[in-house]
Scaffold this motif. Structure first.
Motif, PDB file in Angstrom:
ATOM      1  N   ASP A   1       0.827  -1.216   0.000  1.00  0.00           N
ATOM      2  CA  ASP A   1       0.000   0.000   0.000  1.00  0.00           C
ATOM      3  C   ASP A   1       0.856   1.260   0.000  1.00  0.00           C
ATOM      4  N   LYS A   2       1.876   1.277   0.871  1.00  0.00           N
ATOM      5  CA  LYS A   2       2.706   2.466   0.979  1.00  0.00           C
ATOM      6  C   LYS A   2       3.606   2.643  -0.229  1.00  0.00           C
ATOM      7  N   PHE A   3       4.018   1.540  -0.827  1.00  0.00           N
ATOM      8  CA  PHE A   3       4.818   1.639  -2.043  1.00  0.00           C
ATOM      9  C   PHE A   3       3.991   2.281  -3.158  1.00  0.00           C
ATOM     10  N   VAL A   4       2.736   1.858  -3.296  1.00  0.00           N
ATOM     11  CA  VAL A   4       1.874   2.422  -4.328  1.00  0.00           C
ATOM     12  C   VAL A   4       1.559   3.890  -4.026  1.00  0.00           C
ATOM     13  N   ASN A   5       1.337   4.213  -2.746  1.00  0.00           N
ATOM     14  CA  ASN A   5       1.136   5.617  -2.383  1.00  0.00           C
ATOM     15  C   ASN A   5       2.353   6.457  -2.735  1.00  0.00           C
ATOM     16  N   TRP A   6       3.527   5.885  -2.515  1.00  0.00           N
ATOM     17  CA  TRP A   6       4.765   6.595  -2.864  1.00  0.00           C
ATOM     18  C   TRP A   6       4.835   6.832  -4.372  1.00  0.00           C
ATOM     19  N   LEU A   7       4.452   5.826  -5.168  1.00  0.00           N
ATOM     20  CA  LEU A   7       4.418   6.001  -6.622  1.00  0.00           C
ATOM     21  C   LEU A   7       3.465   7.130  -7.009  1.00  0.00           C
ATOM     22  N   ASN A   8       2.307   7.156  -6.381  1.00  0.00           N
ATOM     23  CA  ASN A   8       1.312   8.170  -6.706  1.00  0.00           C
ATOM     24  C   ASN A   8       1.758   9.576  -6.313  1.00  0.00           C
ATOM     25  N   GLY A   9       2.732   9.669  -5.426  1.00  0.00           N
ATOM     26  CA  GLY A   9       3.241  10.975  -5.029  1.00  0.00           C
ATOM     27  C   GLY A   9       4.339  11.499  -5.932  1.00  0.00           C
ATOM     28  N   LEU A  10       4.697  10.739  -6.969  1.00  0.00           N
ATOM     29  CA  LEU A  10       5.760  11.155  -7.881  1.00  0.00           C
ATOM     30  C   LEU A  10       5.175  11.782  -9.137  1.00  0.00           C
ATOM     31  N   GLU A  11       5.889  12.735  -9.703  1.00  0.00           N
ATOM     32  CA  GLU A  11       5.498  13.293 -10.991  1.00  0.00           C
ATOM     33  C   GLU A  11       5.679  12.225 -12.068  1.00  0.00           C
ATOM     34  N   ALA A  12       4.865  12.329 -13.122  1.00  0.00           N
ATOM     35  CA  ALA A  12       4.871  11.304 -14.165  1.00  0.00           C
ATOM     36  C   ALA A  12       6.243  11.145 -14.812  1.00  0.00           C
ATOM     37  N   ASP A  13       6.959  12.258 -14.998  1.00  0.00           N
ATOM     38  CA  ASP A  13       8.252  12.158 -15.687  1.00  0.00           C
ATOM     39  C   ASP A  13       9.360  11.654 -14.770  1.00  0.00           C
ATOM     40  N   VAL A  14       9.038  11.428 -13.501  1.00  0.00           N
ATOM     41  CA  VAL A  14      10.031  10.893 -12.563  1.00  0.00           C
ATOM     42  C   VAL A  14       9.886   9.384 -12.412  1.00  0.00           C
ATOM     43  N   LEU A  15       8.713   8.867 -12.764  1.00  0.00           N
ATOM     44  CA  LEU A  15       8.476   7.435 -12.627  1.00  0.00           C
ATOM     45  C   LEU A  15       9.480   6.647 -13.462  1.00  0.00           C
ATOM     46  N   THR A  16      10.025   5.597 -12.897  1.00  0.00           N
ATOM     47  CA  THR A  16      11.049   4.811 -13.573  1.00  0.00           C
ATOM     48  C   THR A  16      10.890   3.338 -13.233  1.00  0.00           C
ATOM     49  N   ASP A  17      11.457   2.502 -14.074  1.00  0.00           N
ATOM     50  CA  ASP A  17      11.415   1.051 -13.843  1.00  0.00           C
ATOM     51  C   ASP A  17      12.586   0.563 -13.008  1.00  0.00           C
TER      52      ASP A  17
END
Length: 298
Positions: free
Chosen positions: A231-247
């Motif tokens: 849950d917290k990992f997904v919340n952390w993802l949702n708190g990132l800007e789209a261009d910061v998301l990475t694999d």
């Protein structure tokens, strides 16, 4: 003299033994090498005919043939577990112990796996046995491409070699080496790859099946703690800007970010501030199981 006769007899016997043993082995080795070369040429010829018959461009055909030749070479040098026939004859408990010893050290770079394995070695062994496999990628091989999704969600741990990762939005490239893991979001939520991962040299990777991992967690006493982490990992993802998301995650970059979800005695959640705009990833949904647990949904 008697000594000379004995010496002559010894030399003759030794020469006979060498001639009886060494040439057949050399012949057998040369035959195997010749057979392997013939099989390799046949496979590459078959591929070349396929590309020609289906109108592949010359540039793409050359690239496919080069990657295929590399993949075949890697396969011959490092046969996968499925090709080691004797392993199938081992009892499941022995195979489980073998996989635990081989795989667990490579997974311990991730703080969650490290904590789970420490808290429950039995669960760790089951994860290594049921959810982890290996794959090899030849130089130039593509692990995944941006904006594609995986039909079978898996997370990767790079054991050896180097990958080049190019972010689709930022268009910047980085070198990914051992001690990194890729596509962790696929363990917890739906996800499309955010960049291209291509082997710069021959690579070995561990592959963690999201479904099998979740199945094993659901059987354990740590399911609630792992759920909190998810849950917290997904919340952390949702708190990132789209261009910061990475694999890509590395031991040095994300260790602190992910360790904050954990404590020495138990897993712990961490409240993140809600940004004005976020990526809207779905927190893993769950349904009750007969034993009162829950199921992840990808």
């Amino acid at each position: 003299t008697t000594a000379e006769r004995l010496y002559s007899i010894f030399v003759l016997v030794f020469a006979f033994m060498v001639l009886a043993v060494v040439p057949p082995r050399i012949t057998a080795l040369m035959t195997r090498l010749s057979t392997a070369a013939v099989e390799k040429n046949a496979l590459l010829t078959q591929l070349k005919l396929y590309l020609q018959d289906n109108g592949a461009s010359a540039e793409l055909a050359v690239r496919v043939e080069r990657v295929a030749a590399g993949a075949l070479r890697v396969h011959q040098q490092k046969p996968p577990e499925s090709d080691v026939k004797l392993l199938r004859l081992l009892p499941e408990g022995t195979r489980s112990a073998l996989r635990w010893e081989i795989f667990s050290p490579r997974l311990l770079i991730h703080p969650l796996f490290c904590r789970v394995f420490d808290r429950s070695p039995a669960l760790g062994q089951q994860i290594c046995h049921k959810a982890v496999s290996t794959t090899d990628l030849a130089d130039g091989g593509v692990l995944f491409q941006a904006w594609f999704s995986s039909d079978v969600p898996v997370m990767y741990f790079l054991s050896s070699g180097k990958l080049s990762y190019t972010h689709a939005t930022a268009l910047d490239s980085e070198e990914v080496g051992p001690g990194s893991w890729l596509a962790e979001p696929l363990l917890w939520t739906s996800w499309i790859y955010r960049g291209d991962a291509i082997a710069q040299e021959d690579c070995s990777l561990l592959v963690v099946s999201a479904k099998s991992f979740q199945d094993e967690v659901l059987k354990s006493s740590l399911q609630k703690e792992v759920r909190r982490y998810a849950d917290k990992f997904v919340n952390w993802l949702n708190g990132l800007e789209a261009d910061v998301l990475t694999d890509v995650s590395t031991h040095t970059v994300n260790l602190v970010k992910q360790t904050v979800f954990l404590t020495n005695s138990a897993f712990r959640t961490l409240v993140f501030s809600e940004p004005e705009e976020h990526a809207n990833f779905q927190t893993p949904s769950h349904t009750l199981t007969p034993d009162g647990g829950f199921e992840f949904a990808i």
